[in-house]
Design an enzyme around this catalytic site. Sequence first.
Site, PDB file in Angstrom:
ATOM      1  CG  ASP A  97      65.638  68.377  42.730  1.00 51.47           C
ATOM      2  OD1 ASP A  97      65.027  67.429  42.264  1.00 51.47           O
ATOM      3  OD2 ASP A  97      65.920  69.248  41.800  1.00 51.47           O
ATOM      4  NE  ARG A 146      63.226  62.863  35.432  1.00 56.98           N
ATOM      5  CZ  ARG A 146      64.270  63.541  36.108  1.00 56.98           C
ATOM      6  NH1 ARG A 146      65.216  62.653  36.578  1.00 56.98           N
ATOM      7  NH2 ARG A 146      64.595  64.768  36.050  1.00 56.98           N
ATOM      8  NE  ARG A 184      72.931  61.742  38.396  1.00 58.75           N
ATOM      9  CZ  ARG A 184      71.647  61.965  38.609  1.00 58.75           C
ATOM     10  NH1 ARG A 184      70.893  61.235  39.131  1.00 58.75           N
ATOM     11  NH2 ARG A 184      71.069  62.934  37.979  1.00 58.75           N
ATOM     12  CB  CYS A 221      65.286  58.175  35.518  1.00 56.22           C
ATOM     13  SG  CYS A 221      65.410  59.250  37.012  1.00 56.22           S
ATOM     14  CE  LYS A 275      71.454  67.511  39.709  1.00 56.49           C
ATOM     15  NZ  LYS A 275      70.650  67.164  38.683  1.00 56.49           N
ATOM     16  CG  ASN A 276      69.118  70.770  38.587  1.00 57.55           C
ATOM     17  OD1 ASN A 276      69.618  69.998  38.333  1.00 57.55           O
ATOM     18  ND2 ASN A 276      67.900  70.762  39.375  1.00 57.55           N
TER      19      ASN A 276
END
Length: 416
Positions: free
Chosen positions: A305, A121, A397, A116, A22-23
């Site tokens: 994460d 952030r 997500r 968030c 994803k990143n």
Amino acid sequence: MEKLVINGNKKLSGCLKLHGAKNSVLPILCATVLVKGVCVIHNCPDLTDVDVTVNILKHLGAGVYRYGDTIVVDSRNITSSNILQEYMSELRSSIIFLGALASRTGEACLYLPGGCDIGLRPIDLHLKGLKSLGYNVFTNGYDVCAVKENTVGTEIVLPFPSVGATENIILASVFVKGKTTIINSAKEPEIADLCDFLNKAGAKISGASTHTIEIIGVDSLHSVEHTVIPDRILASTMISACCACKGKIVLEGVNISHLMPTKAVFGEMGCEFGSKDDRITVSVKRRISRVRLIETMAYPGFPTDCQAPVMAALSVAHGTSIVKENIFENRFRHVEQLNHFGADIAVNDRLAIINGVPELHCANAKCTDLRGGAAVVICALAAYGESEITDINHIDRGYEKIENQLTKLGAEIKRV
Ligand code: UD1
């Protein structure tokens, strides 16, 4: 409203091919606006964050087509350089369109991304970086705009190796004349993947994976084909699940060096690894051991994460573990949910103290954020009985149909 129903306390067993990171895919999709041509990107996971990014690209005027896990982006025509609130509020990482769009069109205005679910952030490092390059950056309290004026290569020192700021500065400097040097840049593998993509398209970037990245400005980028790296956070999530449930699983398509920061911790927990080419075998034969202290840090430190999924596994370990969250100010919101399963976790500011319990019981719990949601799923997988998990939009997500992936590993899980 969809939810996951999990019948837990089953040992895991089976084989899973990892999807793309994803990143990586998100910044690479942002980077396609720099290319006056066609980008073919393979190994794109089917995630809602990817859908939002694709919608932003379409809104900007690009043609975007998906064929299985390949996304084709035709950015020859970019007709807008504004991104509206409806997109920006859905996806915080869309802030890196600022550097890419300003670089491509000369001027970009994006609705300011909000705070968030894991705490404040800020984007100050992104904006300072763009200003140092000579962009005129200003905000009216709602939008943030960057206008290319007298841009020229320079030296930018990041006080913290921010992933997003490093990416934004790279994207903003690809066409800037001269040499831009980012000192104390982030070293995450996803940054190297972005640079690899850009270099294949004709950029001149060196030093990715080190703390000093150099970008020599070029005039244009050309069409390119690229394959996104495997998702190391997904790999560590599945290993955490195996630690919590015991069993033996095989993960395919793994870049083992990317797992180095978490593998040592899993080893301390008693997890055994075998590896051949891009496959790793993960074997957990007995109740795992505690880990004295885990501190989240920038790569190659322990990834923030992975903090929540690993904490879920440690909730059933022998003994007491401590997790210190150094990257985000409020990333323990999942703890309350994990405790619904009978976990014994206490939070004191940036520390979580996890007293391992011998077993968990089923519960109804909700996902508080993406990785916290994965942690809740792991507790449900380890718990006796049937659990229901709501607010699973957070999980979607970053994990492609997590129930299908876990079913391949022998879990009893369905989406209803
Ligand atoms: C990226 C990842 C996210 C991961 C995080 C840290 C993506 C899409 N997301 O997020 O999954 O958890 O890296 O590995 O790649 N900071 C500032 N000012 C700034 C920018 C950041 O103070 O201008 C602070 C943040 O508040 C945070 C820390 O730096 O405390 C890390 O943020 P950063 O590395 O920028 O994370 P993201 O790029 O947002």
